[in-house]
Motif scaffolding. Structure first.
Motif, short mmCIF file in Angstrom:
data_model
loop_
_atom_site.label_atom_id
_atom_site.label_comp_id
_atom_site.label_asym_id
_atom_site.label_seq_id
_atom_site.Cartn_x
_atom_site.Cartn_y
_atom_site.Cartn_z
N PHE A 108 -30.15 21.80 5.11
CA PHE A 108 -29.55 20.72 4.34
C PHE A 108 -28.76 19.76 5.23
O PHE A 108 -28.96 18.54 5.20
N LEU A 111 -30.92 17.75 7.86
CA LEU A 111 -31.66 16.68 7.21
C LEU A 111 -30.73 15.55 6.77
O LEU A 111 -31.07 14.37 6.86
N GLY A 112 -29.53 15.91 6.29
CA GLY A 112 -28.56 14.90 5.92
C GLY A 112 -28.04 14.12 7.11
O GLY A 112 -27.68 12.95 7.00
N SER A 114 -29.86 13.34 9.75
CA SER A 114 -31.07 13.04 10.51
C SER A 114 -30.89 11.86 11.45
O SER A 114 -31.58 11.77 12.48
N PHE A 196 -30.08 13.41 -3.50
CA PHE A 196 -31.03 13.97 -2.54
C PHE A 196 -31.78 12.86 -1.82
O PHE A 196 -32.10 12.99 -0.64
N SER A 199 -30.43 11.06 1.34
CA SER A 199 -30.11 12.06 2.36
C SER A 199 -28.68 12.53 2.20
O SER A 199 -28.01 12.89 3.16
N GLY A 208 -27.91 7.88 5.32
CA GLY A 208 -29.11 8.61 5.70
C GLY A 208 -30.35 7.74 5.64
O GLY A 208 -30.33 6.60 5.20
N LEU A 212 -33.82 13.86 3.73
CA LEU A 212 -33.70 15.01 2.83
C LEU A 212 -34.62 14.85 1.63
O LEU A 212 -35.32 15.79 1.23
N ALA A 215 -38.24 15.35 2.72
CA ALA A 215 -38.53 16.77 2.95
C ALA A 215 -38.76 17.50 1.62
O ALA A 215 -39.67 18.34 1.52
N MET A 216 -37.96 17.19 0.61
CA MET A 216 -38.15 17.83 -0.69
C MET A 216 -39.44 17.40 -1.35
O MET A 216 -40.13 18.21 -1.99
N ILE A 252 -32.65 24.46 -0.33
CA ILE A 252 -32.09 23.11 -0.24
C ILE A 252 -31.33 22.76 -1.52
O ILE A 252 -30.22 22.23 -1.48
N TYR A 255 -27.69 24.21 -2.12
CA TYR A 255 -26.58 23.91 -1.21
C TYR A 255 -25.40 23.28 -1.95
O TYR A 255 -24.26 23.76 -1.84
#
Length: 594
Positions: A108, A111-112, A114, A196, A199, A208, A212, A215-216, A252, A255
């Motif tokens: 998490f 990715l946040g 990134s 989400f 990010s 972001g 994120l 990715a989801m 994810i 979190y």
């Protein structure tokens, strides 16, 4: 013997087999060592800072996060130890699954961050690497097996996969929604709700690049593609990869609720709740399909109904905790503890019954879940009935709660529901009459209560259920229609003994219970003593009607089972051989005169 070519060939084969056997044992030992190394890295990450700059404390300083991660590691270590003792790979799949959840959880923050990977600390990298070692080191062989399943997917397995796809839909819907009720400012000075998709510029104030959210989306698309492929191609690895990707997605999605559990859980918004519920539904459904395919779990009609009840529970939970009641007035049902707590108790009880149904296999579990669903429907329908016919100001909580209650209530309906319309002979006993009178008396009390003072004093007046709402008597009309229809169905059930009529009496009475308990739940610790007789008569009458309807339904079963089965007596069949008549076939005195 060994000097011959055939003997030498056989000896060579034996040496190769022994070498491969030893290599397999060495690989199994190496896999366990890799998993143990992953445990060490994950435990080390709890004491290290996840980022080098900022005010993010390490995981050990947050109680709920620390307990959550330690619990996962302890459970995984226990299954690994059991696997070592039993000398097999029976529990490695569970260990790998827990590693996948940890992988999603530790992914998490990277990715946040990134766009700021240089700011990550050792805590993030150790957790990410350790969870990856656990997931891959204990990965079951099914993840890489191209063998086909021996049989096609049954109806129950297909339904469970469909439920998993619905869970993925909830995850996709949650991506642009706010995770928390608060607004944060990112490093570019932009104000936004963390989600989400952005990010989770999140609790960290970062801008972001949607890493994120992307990715989801990739994980959800992978899980959905594997579910479709498993239904069409029947290769085992597709089912395993559907479970694996949904477990990472669950890590994810968990979190934000875990990190904020004791800080401002009520402040979590629809994005966090729907994402977590969608991931949980997907994991449960895909795992059930996988276990059923391998013969570990038996999926039958009752299991399919239980899966439908789980979907309804997810909708009701989203309505209770994660979404707004009114669109013009921010806030969920947890603005009042008892108002949010009452449906949560019902949802928890129904969830416990669903779990018990997979273990105990008792006939009464599904009807009990259905009964709780009708009460949930009535509770969430209070606001719907109160504002009718103007629904524009309602938020998603009411609609989700009503939909969840309907799905839970209908989960116990038999597929052969048309047979419920067949009337049966009337056999009215004293117990049946008493139960019917109790249900009728309860419904009569509900009708009487509609025009009595119900609410605490507003200004100088007490309001009844008939007067609550937009001065169009919508709530009173809904309660009157439910009570009168239930009473008519009860009379019809007594006169014809059509079971569907008794079922409607019970469902309508339970919906009335949910409506009648709404205001006492809202004012439980404030003005409970100030409620007028109308409130208590409506609640008592609906409870009495529900109890009477349950008794009517239960008392009909012994009458059906007590009927003796009709015995068909067949006539004796002549065994005289075909052909010419014999003297022994004639019976004296039977010939008639012409």
């Amino acid at each position: 013997m060994l000097t011959t070519p055939i003997g030498k060939f056989v000896a060579a084969i034996r040496h190769i087999a022994a070498y491969l056997g030893g290599l397999a044992e060495a690989v199994a030992l190496i896999r366990k060592f890799v998993v143990a190394l992953g445990f060490g890295l994950v435990l080390s990450s709890l004491r290290l800072d996840p980022v080098r700059v900022g005010n993010i404390a390490n995981y050990s300083k947050d109680g709920t996060t620390y307990v959550f991660l330690i619990a996962l590691v302890v459970v995984a270590a226990g299954f690994l130890l059991a696997n070592v003792m039993l000398e097999g790979e029976r529990f490695l799949g569970v260990v790998s699954g827990i590693g996948a959840v940890l992988l999603g959880f530790f992914a998490f923050i990277p990715l946040g961050y990134s766009t700021h990977l240089g700011s990550l600390g050792n805590g993030s990298w150790f957790g990410l690497g350790g969870s990856l070692l656990i997931a891959l080191g204990a990965a079951p062989s099914g993840l890489f097996s191209l063998s086909k399943n021996e049989s096609r997917s049954g109806r129950a397995i297909c339904v469970s996969r469909l439920v998993g796809a619905l869970g993925l839909g909830l995850v996709m819907v949650s991506l642009p929604l706010a995770l928390t009720a608060g607004v944060v400012s990112d490093d570019l000075g932009h104000l936004h709700h963390p989600s989400f998709w952005n990010s989770a510029g999140l609790f960290y104030g970062l801008h972001g690049n949607h890493a994120l959210g992307i990715a989801m989306i990739v994980l959800a698309a992978l899980a959905l593609a594997c579910l479709v492929a498993a239904s069409l191609i029947w290769v085992r690895l597709f089912e395993a990869w559907a479970v694996a990707s949904s477990l990472v997605l669950l890590g994810i999605a968990s979190y934000a609720p875990v990190r904020l559990a004791f800080n401002y859980l009520v402040g979590l918004h629809s994005g966090a709740g729907l994402g977590l519920e969608g991931a949980l539904v997907t994991v449960g459904a895909t795992t059930a399909a996988l276990l059923a395919r391998r013969g570990v779990l038996e999926l039958n009609r009752s299991s399919v109904r239980a899966l439908l009840a789980i979907v309804g529970l997810g909708l009701a939970l989203a309505a209770d905790g994660w979404t707004e009641v009114f669109s013009v007035k921010p806030g969920n049902f947890w603005v009042d503890g008892t108002l949010g707590g009452f449906p949560l108790i019902l949802i928890a009880a129904a969830a416990a019954l669903v779990v018990a149904g997979f273990v105990l296999k008792r006939w009464w579990i599904l009807p009990a879940i259905s009964a709780l669903g009708w009460v949930i429907l009535g509770f969430f329908a209070f606001d719907l009935a109160q504002v009718a016919p103007t629904f524009g100001n309602l938020g998603p909580a009411t609609w989700l709660g009503v939909a969840g209650g309907v799905v839970i209530g209908l989960s116990a309906v038999s597929p052969h529901v048309l047979s419920y319309w067949r009337p049966r002979p009337i056999e009215l006993t004293a117990k049946n009459a008493a139960a019917s009178l109790a249900a009728g008396a309860g419904l009569g009390l509900v009708v009487w209560s509609l025009w009595l003072d119900a609410e605490p004093m507003v200004g100088t007046l007490h309001r009844s259920y008939w007067d609550v709402g937009n001065n169009d008597h919508s709530l009173g009309i809904v309660m009157l229609v439910l009570a009168v229809s239930a009473l008519a169905a009860l009379v019809g059930a007594v006169g014809t003994r059509i079971p569907l009529l008794a079922e409607w009496t019970l469902a309508a009475s339970l919906v009335l219970v949910g409506i009648a308990v709404y205001q006492p739940a809202f004012e439980a610790f404030n003005n409970l003593g100030n409620f007028r007789p109308g409130t208590w008569l409506a609640l008592a009458g609906s409870l009495l009607a529900s109890a009477g309807a349950v008794a009517v339904i239960r008392l009909e079963e012994p009458l059906e089972s007590s009927k003796p089965e009709e015995v068909v007596v067949s006539r004796p069949v002549s065994t005289r051989p075909k052909g010419r008549k014999t003297a022994t076939s004639r019976v004296p005195g039977t010939r008639t005169k012409k």
